[in-house]
Structure formats: C-alpha cells, structure tokens
Design a protein around this motif. Structure first.
Motif, PDB file in Angstrom:
ATOM      1  N   PHE A 186      33.402  58.424  94.139  1.00  0.00           N
ATOM      2  CA  PHE A 186      32.991  58.509  92.726  1.00  0.00           C
ATOM      3  C   PHE A 186      34.216  58.861  91.893  1.00  0.00           C
ATOM      4  O   PHE A 186      35.189  59.444  92.374  1.00  0.00           O
ATOM      5  N   ARG A 187      34.113  58.506  90.615  1.00  0.00           N
ATOM      6  CA  ARG A 187      35.214  58.783  89.685  1.00  0.00           C
ATOM      7  C   ARG A 187      34.635  59.127  88.325  1.00  0.00           C
ATOM      8  O   ARG A 187      33.582  58.583  87.960  1.00  0.00           O
ATOM      9  N   PRO A 188      35.250  60.042  87.571  1.00  0.00           N
ATOM     10  CA  PRO A 188      36.423  60.816  87.961  1.00  0.00           C
ATOM     11  C   PRO A 188      36.040  61.903  88.984  1.00  0.00           C
ATOM     12  O   PRO A 188      34.878  62.274  89.107  1.00  0.00           O
ATOM     13  N   SER A 189      37.037  62.427  89.693  1.00  0.00           N
ATOM     14  CA  SER A 189      36.758  63.454  90.690  1.00  0.00           C
ATOM     15  C   SER A 189      36.581  64.829  90.057  1.00  0.00           C
ATOM     16  O   SER A 189      35.968  65.710  90.664  1.00  0.00           O
ATOM     17  N   VAL A 190      37.103  65.048  88.837  1.00  0.00           N
ATOM     18  CA  VAL A 190      36.896  66.305  88.113  1.00  0.00           C
ATOM     19  C   VAL A 190      36.629  65.981  86.645  1.00  0.00           C
ATOM     20  O   VAL A 190      37.042  64.928  86.142  1.00  0.00           O
ATOM     21  N   VAL A 191      35.910  66.891  85.986  1.00  0.00           N
ATOM     22  CA  VAL A 191      35.639  66.742  84.560  1.00  0.00           C
ATOM     23  C   VAL A 191      35.933  68.071  83.854  1.00  0.00           C
ATOM     24  O   VAL A 191      35.944  69.131  84.503  1.00  0.00           O
ATOM     25  N   SER A 192      36.168  67.990  82.539  1.00  0.00           N
ATOM     26  CA  SER A 192      36.357  69.199  81.727  1.00  0.00           C
ATOM     27  C   SER A 192      34.999  69.667  81.210  1.00  0.00           C
ATOM     28  O   SER A 192      34.063  68.880  81.061  1.00  0.00           O
ATOM     29  N   PHE A 193      34.896  70.957  80.919  1.00  0.00           N
ATOM     30  CA  PHE A 193      33.654  71.479  80.349  1.00  0.00           C
ATOM     31  C   PHE A 193      33.997  72.495  79.264  1.00  0.00           C
ATOM     32  O   PHE A 193      35.064  73.116  79.284  1.00  0.00           O
ATOM     33  N   PHE A 194      33.108  72.602  78.317  1.00  0.00           N
ATOM     34  CA  PHE A 194      33.258  73.633  77.295  1.00  0.00           C
ATOM     35  C   PHE A 194      31.873  74.069  76.844  1.00  0.00           C
ATOM     36  O   PHE A 194      30.908  73.311  76.886  1.00  0.00           O
ATOM     37  N   SER A 195      31.790  75.329  76.439  1.00  0.00           N
ATOM     38  CA  SER A 195      30.515  75.930  76.083  1.00  0.00           C
ATOM     39  C   SER A 195      30.179  75.623  74.625  1.00  0.00           C
ATOM     40  O   SER A 195      31.077  75.594  73.769  1.00  0.00           O
ATOM     41  N   LEU A 196      28.899  75.428  74.358  1.00  0.00           N
ATOM     42  CA  LEU A 196      28.412  75.213  73.005  1.00  0.00           C
ATOM     43  C   LEU A 196      27.842  76.530  72.485  1.00  0.00           C
ATOM     44  O   LEU A 196      27.025  77.171  73.160  1.00  0.00           O
ATOM     45  N   ILE A 197      28.291  76.927  71.294  1.00  0.00           N
ATOM     46  CA  ILE A 197      27.834  78.180  70.697  1.00  0.00           C
ATOM     47  C   ILE A 197      26.658  77.888  69.767  1.00  0.00           C
ATOM     48  O   ILE A 197      26.734  77.018  68.908  1.00  0.00           O
ATOM     49  N   ASN A 198      25.582  78.649  69.959  1.00  0.00           N
ATOM     50  CA  ASN A 198      24.411  78.488  69.110  1.00  0.00           C
ATOM     51  C   ASN A 198      24.696  79.056  67.727  1.00  0.00           C
ATOM     52  O   ASN A 198      25.156  80.175  67.588  1.00  0.00           O
ATOM     53  N   GLU A 199      24.408  78.332  66.674  1.00  0.00           N
ATOM     54  CA  GLU A 199      24.622  78.814  65.313  1.00  0.00           C
ATOM     55  C   GLU A 199      23.321  79.373  64.742  1.00  0.00           C
ATOM     56  O   GLU A 199      22.256  78.888  65.024  1.00  0.00           O
TER      57      GLU A 199
END
Length: 345
Positions: free
Chosen positions: A332-345
């Motif tokens: 499978f590709r990509p082998s890694v992904v980036s992540f970031f948190s979503l802040i509730n407003e």
C-alpha cells in the motif's frame, strides 16, 4: 555346508542321463540316414551337448538337494504379543542370525525369502532361540541349531496414545501467475501415535519426513504421503495420508481507501494528509470482479498510535474484511501519513 552321503551308486544316479544321451544319439543317426548324411553336423553336436548338460545339471540338483545341509540365514523379526497396556521402549532388532538345518530344497527357498518371525515380548529377557525353534519346526520342516544373540533384554513401559496434527513443508514451484488458494490441507488432518509413554508424551505434532519437488504447477495437487518414523517402536493408525492444494491463476488489482480514525474520544478529531491510501492486492482471477465490488479492505489509524506521537507522522493499518475471498495484500502507498488535530471552536 555338510551333506549326508547319497545312497545311490554313480551308475544308478547317472543311468537315466546315459540312456537319454544314447537315445538322442540314436535318433540323430536315424535322421542322418534318412537324409543321406554320413557325418554329424556342428549343429547336431551342439544340440547333443546342450541337452546333455541340462540333464546332467537336473540330475545333480535332484541328487544333491535331497541331502541335509546347514546354512546361516538373516531371519526378519517382528513384534508378536506384548503384555496388555505395555509398549516397548526400544524396537527389537530387524533381523537375527540363525543357523538352520534341513533339506537343500527347503533351505534354498528359505535363503532367498526367509519368513518373518513374530517374537512374543515378556518383561526382562526374551529367549529368542526357543521361540525361533518352536516356530520354524512345524511351519518350515527345518531345525534351528543356533541363534545369535540367543536372548534379548527389552524394556517395557506403559503405553500411551496421542492424537497429533500433521506438519509438512513441501518444495513446490508454481507456474507464472499461478499459486495455491489458501493453505494446503491433509486428509485425515491428524494421526494417532502409540508407544512408550516416555516417547509419546512430549510429541506436539507429527512432521512428515518426505521430500518431493514439483515445478511449473498449474493444476490442483493431490499427493499420497507415507507416514515414516525413524523409531520403529512407535505405532501409527495411518500409514498413508493425502495432501491437497487448490491451484489457480491469479491477477492483481488496486483499491483507493479513505483513512478512518478508530478508538478516539468523542472530543478528539484529526485530519490526515493524504486522506486516502491505495492498496495493491492479488486475487484468483475468477474472484477479481467480486473483489472490486465488495472492496474487501479498509484503512485505519488507531488513536493509541497518535496519542503520544510527537513526530506528526503515523503508519496506516490495513484490515482484511471479507474472509470468503482468497485475496492477498501486496503493498500500500503511502506507507506513512501526516496528522494534525482539529480544535473545536
């Protein structure tokens, strides 16, 4: 070998042979006279010699093989009766050397094809000499003069039986784009092994010791595998088992899967970049359409992989969700992904 002296005189023994030669010669002379020939031909001389030789050998065998001889024979042994509930710790010898006396005719047969003799097992020493004498005399009309060794010291233990799964590692090579579907299987899938408790209780599986090499396989396989043990003291309920494989042609496909987050608290939300993963898979060609329709994989990231992760990247996990397809994930590709948190407003 020593033979008892023949009772007949030489004239008596060979008189049939002499009469036969004279009869042949008389017949040949008669044929020559009818054909007007005066000399014996080379072919006639050879005929007389061959017939005479055959008669001589036959008479020699009749006279000599009626005499008494002594020979040494390697007699095969097998286990006879064993006390109930007991088993041999070590196997008995496969053969034993025996000196046997009898008529030449009977001894020729015995030397070429000696009968297997069952030995009854008793605790302590076993008198092999006595058992062989008892079994040979009435059955073969011969006498056992000596046996080496005359006695065997055999150890007995309580018998134990255990059902063991079968294991085999074949060397099989499939044609290009072909492979087996799932795993190979046995019929039956297990065997019962019986023997001395000290030998059987530690066994967890039975590894089949059989080597075969098959190349360029394109069709289903059925093989007959022998159950062979290096320890003759073990007993099996099966001597032969069947091994089966379903073989088919494979093809490859791709699916694009949306990444999902699992096991996250309700107040935690994350985005991934990229948000999809492309998987490459391998499937039997007849199941390709079903694989494209059912989408048998899903891609996800577990919250535990993110919670204490300070690098900002994570490895997706691929789950197979359709057990009815003989499908195999290749990559499978990509082998890694980036992540970031979503802040509730």
């Amino acid at each position: 070998m020593k033979q008892s002296p023949p009772k007949n005189t030489l004239n008596t023994i060979f008189s049939p042979f002499i009469k036969a030669v004279r009869a042949i010669d008389t017949a040949l002379i008669g044929l020559r006279k009818e054909n007007g020939a005066s000399n014996t031909s080379r072919q006639e001389k050879i005929t007389v010699f061959v017939v005479s030789y055959v008669f001589a050998m036959t008479l020699w065998m009749v006279v000599n093989l009626n005499g008494s001889y002594n020979i040494e024979v390697e007699v095969p042994l097998e286990v006879g009766s064993v006390p109930e509930g007991m088993a041999l710790v070590d196997a008995i010898p496969e053969t034993i050397a025996a000196e046997i006396s009898g008529e030449g005719w009977k001894l020729i047969s015995m030397r070429n094809n000696p009968p297997t003799v069952p030995v009854d097992i008793n605790p302590g020493e076993v008198d092999v000499f006595s058992q062989l004498r008892q079994r040979f005399a009435p059955e073969q009309d011969v006498s056992v003069l000596n046996v080496q060794p005359t006695r065997l010291s055999l150890e007995l233990e309580p018998m134990k039986s255990k059902k063991l799964p079968l294991v085999w590692e074949p060397t099989l090579s499939y044609a290009e784009r072909y492979d087996r579907v799932g795993q190979g299987y046995f019929e039956p899938d297990s065997i019962w092994v019986s023997g001395a408790v000290s030998k059987v209780e530690s066994l967890e599986a039975w590894v089949i010791d059989y080597t075969i090499e098959l190349d360029n396989i394109r069709d289903d396989i059925t093989l007959q595998l022998p159950i062979i043990s290096p320890d003759p003291a073990l007993i099996f309920d099966q001597n032969l088992v069947s091994y089966h494989e379903t073989v088919t042609e494979y093809t490859e496909g791709e699916l694009s899967l949306v990444l999902r987050l699992e096991n996250a608290p309700t107040n935690q939300r994350f985005n991934f970049s990229p948000s999809t993963v492309t998987v490459q898979y391998r499937v039997p060609i007849e199941q390709y359409g079903e694989a494209e329709k059912t989408r048998p994989f899903e891609a996800y990231i577990d919250y535990e992989a993110i919670r204490n992760n300070t690098s900002g990247i994570v490895t997706p996990e691929i789950r197979f969700i359709d057990s009815e397809l003989a499908i195999e994930l290749k990559s499978f590709r990509p082998s890694v992904v980036s992540f970031f948190s979503l802040i509730n407003e």
